[in-house]
Every structure is written in structure tokens, then in C-alpha cells.
Design an enzyme around this catalytic site. Sequence first.
Site, mmCIF file in Angstrom:
data_model
loop_
_atom_site.group_PDB
_atom_site.id
_atom_site.type_symbol
_atom_site.label_atom_id
_atom_site.label_comp_id
_atom_site.label_asym_id
_atom_site.label_seq_id
_atom_site.Cartn_x
_atom_site.Cartn_y
_atom_site.Cartn_z
ATOM 1 C CB SER A 10 40.351 44.930 51.303
ATOM 2 O OG SER A 10 39.715 46.088 51.815
ATOM 3 C CG HIS A 35 42.342 46.669 47.753
ATOM 4 N ND1 HIS A 35 42.460 46.976 46.412
ATOM 5 C CD2 HIS A 35 41.083 47.016 48.102
ATOM 6 C CE1 HIS A 35 41.316 47.473 45.968
ATOM 7 N NE2 HIS A 35 40.460 47.524 46.968
ATOM 8 C CG ASP A 37 38.703 49.160 49.834
ATOM 9 O OD1 ASP A 37 38.715 49.251 48.593
ATOM 10 O OD2 ASP A 37 38.727 48.064 50.433
ATOM 11 C CG MET A 39 34.978 53.571 50.935
ATOM 12 S SD MET A 39 33.873 52.400 51.711
ATOM 13 C CE MET A 39 34.595 50.851 51.136
ATOM 14 C CG HIS A 68 39.050 50.652 45.172
ATOM 15 N ND1 HIS A 68 38.223 49.629 45.585
ATOM 16 C CD2 HIS A 68 38.363 51.325 44.212
ATOM 17 C CE1 HIS A 68 37.085 49.691 44.906
ATOM 18 N NE2 HIS A 68 37.143 50.709 44.077
ATOM 19 C CG MET A 70 35.295 52.947 46.008
ATOM 20 S SD MET A 70 35.041 51.616 47.191
ATOM 21 C CE MET A 70 36.645 51.585 47.993
ATOM 22 C CG MET A 139 33.958 47.752 42.203
ATOM 23 S SD MET A 139 35.154 47.390 43.509
ATOM 24 C CE MET A 139 34.084 46.849 44.845
ATOM 25 C CG ASP A 175 37.484 45.245 45.780
ATOM 26 O OD1 ASP A 175 37.219 44.556 46.780
ATOM 27 O OD2 ASP A 175 37.758 46.463 45.829
#
Length: 235
Positions: A10, A35, A37, A39, A68, A70, A139, A175
Site C-alpha cells: 500500500s 495498492h 488508498d 481517502m 481502494h 474509501m 478490511m 487489508d
Amino acid sequence: MAAAIKIAPSILSADFARLGDEVRAIDKAGCDYVHIDVMDGHFVPNLTFGPPVIKDIRPVTRKVFDVHLMINPAQPHLQAYADAGADIITVHVEADAHLDRSLQMIKGMGKKAGVSLNPSTPANAIEHVIDKVDLVLVMSVNPGFGGQSFIPSQVEKIRRIRAMIGRRPIDLEVDGGINAKTAKLVTAAGANVLVAGSAVFNGGDYADAIAALRKAAGGKAAAKSPRKSRRSVRR
Ligand code: DX5
Ligand code: ZN
């Protein structure tokens, strides 16, 4: 299970001032997926980056971009992530009242579709979309930050989702809080993709860190050394 283990570092734990070099380094170190992330400071209490950053690091590697999301809402932004170079786009079941539609949209963009569950979300929340996904992301920490401790109750959820997946060609990714010890637990429960932020980026040599996770999980690379492989598989 016999499936090859994939390692997905990540980049949340990377040095953002040198992001391109960091992505190049994990590619060279033998990662499978990158990966990413995303957010929004709303669905999760932290804010990272969006499509322009992903677009800028896309030419650096040919590895799979595992994005991913979020973010809530995700649906209005899916096309931007597809255009930026995502290969897999994962949305959260908790952040989408129209999850089925989002998954169809992602597939319609020619991308792989993933669905993610927060630690408090039960496995059966995804049973009616299981035939529409290429990846399920469990998660094992509450999303938002790297470096948190693995939540042990997620092992049973991984087992249930592996049973739900059955023979479908779906990645089961975990994750949060993944290290050599938890990698063993989750792969024994049926996970085949391991996200690791701090275990890769905060541990010195990236290739060693990736190899250590693979070995702990009893993955394919460990099979190069049969003696070690047998030992790690048996635990
Ligand atoms: C958390 C992110 C994770 C995180 C994992 O919200 O989705 O990908 O970076 O970090 P570690 O491996 O340090 O728990
Ligand atoms: Zn993540």
C-alpha cells in the site's frame, strides 16, 4: 489452498515526496499489485489523493493498479479513476446505496470490480453481488490509517467469504495490520492477496519485506525452496 499468494504494497506508507521512485522500487522488489488508498476525509477520517496522482504514477510501472476507494459517494468518480489507469476499482459496501449499479459501471468501463467490507460489516452483506465482483477486500483494521493492529475477528469472516466464493475466480484480499504473523493466519483462512503498508515500506529492504510476507503465507515464491515451503505451509 493452492492459489498463488499476491502481495499488494500500500503506497499509503510510501514517501509521497518520492512517489514515482517508491512505486518503481516496489515493482522491482517483486510486488504483484500496487495498492492505492484513496481517502476523502468523509467516509474515513483521513485524506490522501485522487485521480491526477494515480495518472502521474501510471507510466512508472506495468503492475496492476489496485485502487481502494474509501470515498462516499464513489459512483460519480468511477470514470475518473478508470481513466487515470486503475485496473481494479474497489468500492465499499457501506458507502454505496446502489452497490450493484457501481459494480456494473466499473465492469462497463472495462475494469475489474472489487467490493470492500469494514470490520463491523458481516460477510453476508455481499452475498447478492458475489457474482458481479472480481475481488473482495476484507478490511482487517478500521480504514483510514496505516500502521494499525490487525482485528482477529476478521479471520472468521475471511473463512466465510472464501466459502461463499467457492470455485469462482475471485481474489480474496485482506487489508490492515498484515505482517508475517497475520499473513499466515489470513492465508490459512483463504485469503490470496495481502495488502501491506508498514510491513513493506517501514521495514528496510522492500524485496526482503515482500519475500518475507510471501514466505510466511506459504505462497508461490516460497515453493522455489521446497524445504522452507513445506515448513511454512505446515505452520
Ligand atoms: C487503511 C488502508 C490500508 C493501509 C494498510 O485504511 O486501506 O491499505 O495502508 O496499512 P498497514 O499495512 O500499515 O496496516
Ligand atoms: Zn487499502
